[in-house]
Scaffold this motif. Structure first.
Motif, PDB file in Angstrom:
ATOM      1  N   ARG A  75       0.835  -1.209   0.000  1.00 42.04           N
ATOM      2  CA  ARG A  75       0.000   0.000   0.000  1.00 42.04           C
ATOM      3  C   ARG A  75       0.868   1.257   0.000  1.00 42.04           C
ATOM      4  NH1 ARG A  75      -5.366  -0.652   1.863  1.00 42.04           N
ATOM      5  NH2 ARG A  75      -5.256   1.335   2.974  1.00 42.04           N
ATOM      6  N   GLU A  76       1.937   1.244   0.784  1.00 39.44           N
ATOM      7  CA  GLU A  76       2.821   2.403   0.862  1.00 39.44           C
ATOM      8  C   GLU A  76       3.502   2.665  -0.472  1.00 39.44           C
ATOM      9  OE1 GLU A  76       2.556   0.075   3.105  1.00 39.44           O
ATOM     10  OE2 GLU A  76       1.701   1.261   4.768  1.00 39.44           O
ATOM     11  N   GLN A  77       3.926   1.590  -1.146  1.00 40.24           N
ATOM     12  CA  GLN A  77       4.567   1.753  -2.447  1.00 40.24           C
ATOM     13  C   GLN A  77       3.582   2.283  -3.487  1.00 40.24           C
ATOM     14  OE1 GLN A  77       7.768   1.523  -3.254  1.00 40.24           O
ATOM     15  NE2 GLN A  77       8.216   1.116  -1.096  1.00 40.24           N
ATOM     16  N   ALA A  78       2.333   1.824  -3.406  1.00 38.22           N
ATOM     17  CA  ALA A  78       1.312   2.330  -4.332  1.00 38.22           C
ATOM     18  C   ALA A  78       1.078   3.824  -4.114  1.00 38.22           C
ATOM     19  CB  ALA A  78       0.011   1.553  -4.143  1.00 38.22           C
ATOM     20  N   LYS A  79       1.014   4.233  -2.853  1.00 36.60           N
ATOM     21  CA  LYS A  79       0.842   5.651  -2.544  1.00 36.60           C
ATOM     22  C   LYS A  79       2.047   6.462  -3.014  1.00 36.60           C
ATOM     23  CE  LYS A  79      -2.057   4.942   1.558  1.00 36.60           C
ATOM     24  NZ  LYS A  79      -2.139   5.126   3.040  1.00 36.60           N
ATOM     25  N   GLY A  91     -10.130  11.149  -9.419  1.00 34.66           N
ATOM     26  CA  GLY A  91     -11.010  10.772 -10.523  1.00 34.66           C
ATOM     27  C   GLY A  91     -10.263  10.154 -11.684  1.00 34.66           C
ATOM     28  N   ARG A  92      -9.089  10.691 -12.020  1.00 39.35           N
ATOM     29  CA  ARG A  92      -8.327  10.163 -13.157  1.00 39.35           C
ATOM     30  C   ARG A  92      -7.790   8.767 -12.865  1.00 39.35           C
ATOM     31  NH1 ARG A  92      -4.999  15.793 -14.333  1.00 39.35           N
ATOM     32  NH2 ARG A  92      -6.767  16.956 -15.188  1.00 39.35           N
ATOM     33  N   VAL A  93      -7.337   8.554 -11.644  1.00 37.22           N
ATOM     34  CA  VAL A  93      -6.865   7.219 -11.269  1.00 37.22           C
ATOM     35  C   VAL A  93      -7.994   6.202 -11.404  1.00 37.22           C
ATOM     36  CG1 VAL A  93      -6.034   5.799  -9.348  1.00 37.22           C
ATOM     37  CG2 VAL A  93      -5.029   8.048  -9.758  1.00 37.22           C
ATOM     38  N   LEU A  94      -9.166   6.556 -10.911  1.00 34.80           N
ATOM     39  CA  LEU A  94     -10.301   5.639 -10.968  1.00 34.80           C
ATOM     40  C   LEU A  94     -10.829   5.479 -12.392  1.00 34.80           C
ATOM     41  CD1 LEU A  94     -12.233   6.610  -7.695  1.00 34.80           C
ATOM     42  CD2 LEU A  94     -10.573   4.778  -8.069  1.00 34.80           C
ATOM     43  N   MET A  95     -10.744   6.535 -13.194  1.00 37.68           N
ATOM     44  CA  MET A  95     -11.134   6.413 -14.604  1.00 37.68           C
ATOM     45  C   MET A  95     -10.252   5.402 -15.328  1.00 37.68           C
ATOM     46  SD  MET A  95     -11.824  10.339 -15.827  1.00 37.68           S
ATOM     47  CE  MET A  95     -13.022  11.392 -15.001  1.00 37.68           C
ATOM     48  N   PRO A 121      -5.769  -3.257  -1.761  1.00 37.09           N
ATOM     49  CA  PRO A 121      -4.326  -3.066  -1.631  1.00 37.09           C
ATOM     50  C   PRO A 121      -3.726  -2.044  -2.587  1.00 37.09           C
ATOM     51  CG  PRO A 121      -4.760  -5.096  -2.822  1.00 37.09           C
ATOM     52  CD  PRO A 121      -6.096  -4.544  -2.417  1.00 37.09           C
ATOM     53  N   LEU A 122      -4.380  -1.736  -3.712  1.00 36.75           N
ATOM     54  CA  LEU A 122      -3.746  -0.885  -4.711  1.00 36.75           C
ATOM     55  C   LEU A 122      -4.589   0.327  -5.118  1.00 36.75           C
ATOM     56  CD1 LEU A 122      -2.133  -3.495  -7.144  1.00 36.75           C
ATOM     57  CD2 LEU A 122      -0.957  -1.948  -5.586  1.00 36.75           C
ATOM     58  N   ILE A 123      -5.801   0.086  -5.622  1.00 38.00           N
ATOM     59  CA  ILE A 123      -6.572   1.168  -6.240  1.00 38.00           C
ATOM     60  C   ILE A 123      -6.998   2.223  -5.221  1.00 38.00           C
ATOM     61  CG2 ILE A 123      -8.569   1.727  -7.650  1.00 38.00           C
ATOM     62  CD1 ILE A 123      -6.341   0.076  -9.007  1.00 38.00           C
ATOM     63  N   ALA A 124      -7.580   1.781  -4.107  1.00 35.72           N
ATOM     64  CA  ALA A 124      -8.018   2.752  -3.096  1.00 35.72           C
ATOM     65  C   ALA A 124      -6.845   3.547  -2.518  1.00 35.72           C
ATOM     66  CB  ALA A 124      -8.794   2.031  -1.985  1.00 35.72           C
ATOM     67  N   PRO A 125      -5.715   2.922  -2.147  1.00 32.31           N
ATOM     68  CA  PRO A 125      -4.570   3.722  -1.674  1.00 32.31           C
ATOM     69  C   PRO A 125      -4.059   4.705  -2.714  1.00 32.31           C
ATOM     70  CG  PRO A 125      -4.285   1.425  -1.064  1.00 32.31           C
ATOM     71  CD  PRO A 125      -5.464   1.477  -1.983  1.00 32.31           C
ATOM     72  N   ALA A 127      -5.844   6.113  -5.135  1.00 32.65           N
ATOM     73  CA  ALA A 127      -6.831   7.193  -5.254  1.00 32.65           C
ATOM     74  C   ALA A 127      -6.732   8.150  -4.068  1.00 32.65           C
ATOM     75  CB  ALA A 127      -8.235   6.598  -5.340  1.00 32.65           C
ATOM     76  N   GLU A 128      -6.521   7.606  -2.873  1.00 28.44           N
ATOM     77  CA  GLU A 128      -6.345   8.456  -1.694  1.00 28.44           C
ATOM     78  C   GLU A 128      -5.060   9.263  -1.797  1.00 28.44           C
ATOM     79  OE1 GLU A 128      -6.868   6.688   2.186  1.00 28.44           O
ATOM     80  OE2 GLU A 128      -8.186   5.163   1.361  1.00 28.44           O
ATOM     81  N   ALA A 129      -3.989   8.633  -2.273  1.00 32.13           N
ATOM     82  CA  ALA A 129      -2.706   9.329  -2.381  1.00 32.13           C
ATOM     83  C   ALA A 129      -2.788  10.486  -3.365  1.00 32.13           C
ATOM     84  CB  ALA A 129      -1.625   8.346  -2.805  1.00 32.13           C
TER      85      ALA A 129
END
Length: 229
Positions: A75-79, A91-95, A121-125, A127-129
């Motif tokens: 999760r930290e690496q994804a952020k 929005g762009r990440v989720l698109m 583990p990936l998409i939500a972190p 999008a938050e980041a």
């Protein structure tokens, strides 16, 4: 009607929050006895159901793997990765994920995504980041809103994308329902006519994600403006 005794047992057991495995087992045994089955037949039915559906349990093997990866800093690496991309927004990440998820589902690769495998583990972190990079620390309600939209993207993309793939259960279900009501169509025709629906879902959800970006910008830019005053 006694063979339906398993239904109230399941409802009552779940309502009282008993162990689900115990409740289902008792309901199955009760239904078998009410149907006149012998003890050996009931045990055999349980065994057959287990062997026929044993591959369904393989999905649980992914959970320990994901847990180990998260503990090792996934999760930290994804952020960290998404924080380096200054043009990225929630929005762009989720698109981007919506588009990838829908295209892969249209090819029958529905297992490439999912809440446990990708969203948590990936998409939500990520999008938050993206939001944290632009606006700083996020309040809890905003984090929960971003996570909810991340889960919604996965659900909607795969729901409308998988119908394009001809060899999927939903196509067979639709064809069976139509056949029962005297409407005979080929599975290929169902898949073809699922394409406009998938495109409409993509456009509508892209607009929703664009509005999500606008609402975040309006909220935090307004807060920064009031603080400056």
């Amino acid at each position: 009607m006694w063979v339906l005794i398993g239904i109230p047992i399941v409802v009552l057991g779940f309502a009282l929050r008993f162990n689900p495995l115990l409740v289902v087992t008792i309901a199955g045994i009760s239904t078998g006895l009410a149907g006149g089955m012998q003890t050996v037949e009931i045990v055999s039915a349980f065994g057959k159901a287990f062997t026929d559906n044993r591959y369904m349990g393989l999905v649980w093997l992914t959970l320990p793997v994901i847990a180990i990866l998260e503990r090792s800093g996934l999760r930290e690496q994804a952020k960290h990765l998404i924080s380096k991309i200054h043009a990225a927004t929630t929005g762009r990440v989720l698109m981007l994920y919506f588009l990838i998820r829908q295209l892969t589902a249209a090819l029958g690769l529905t297992s490439l995504g999912g809440h446990a495998q990708m969203v948590r583990p990936l998409i939500a972190p990520m999008a938050e980041a993206a939001a944290t990079t632009k606006y700083g620390d996020l309040p809890n309600d905003v984090r929960q809103k971003i996570r909810a939209n991340s889960a919604a993207v996965d659900n909607i993309a795969v729901f409308f994308g998988e119908d394009i793939f001809i060899a999927v259960q939903s196509i067979l279900l639709i064809k069976g329902f139509l056949d029962q009501n005297g409407v005979f169509v080929e599975p290929l025709h169902l898949s073809v006519w699922a394409i406009p629906t998938a495109i409409a879902a993509l456009i509508i959800h892209f607009i929703r994600l664009w509005l999500l970006d606008r609402s975040l910008a309006k909220r935090f830019d307004g807060q920064h403006g009031s603080l400056g005053k």
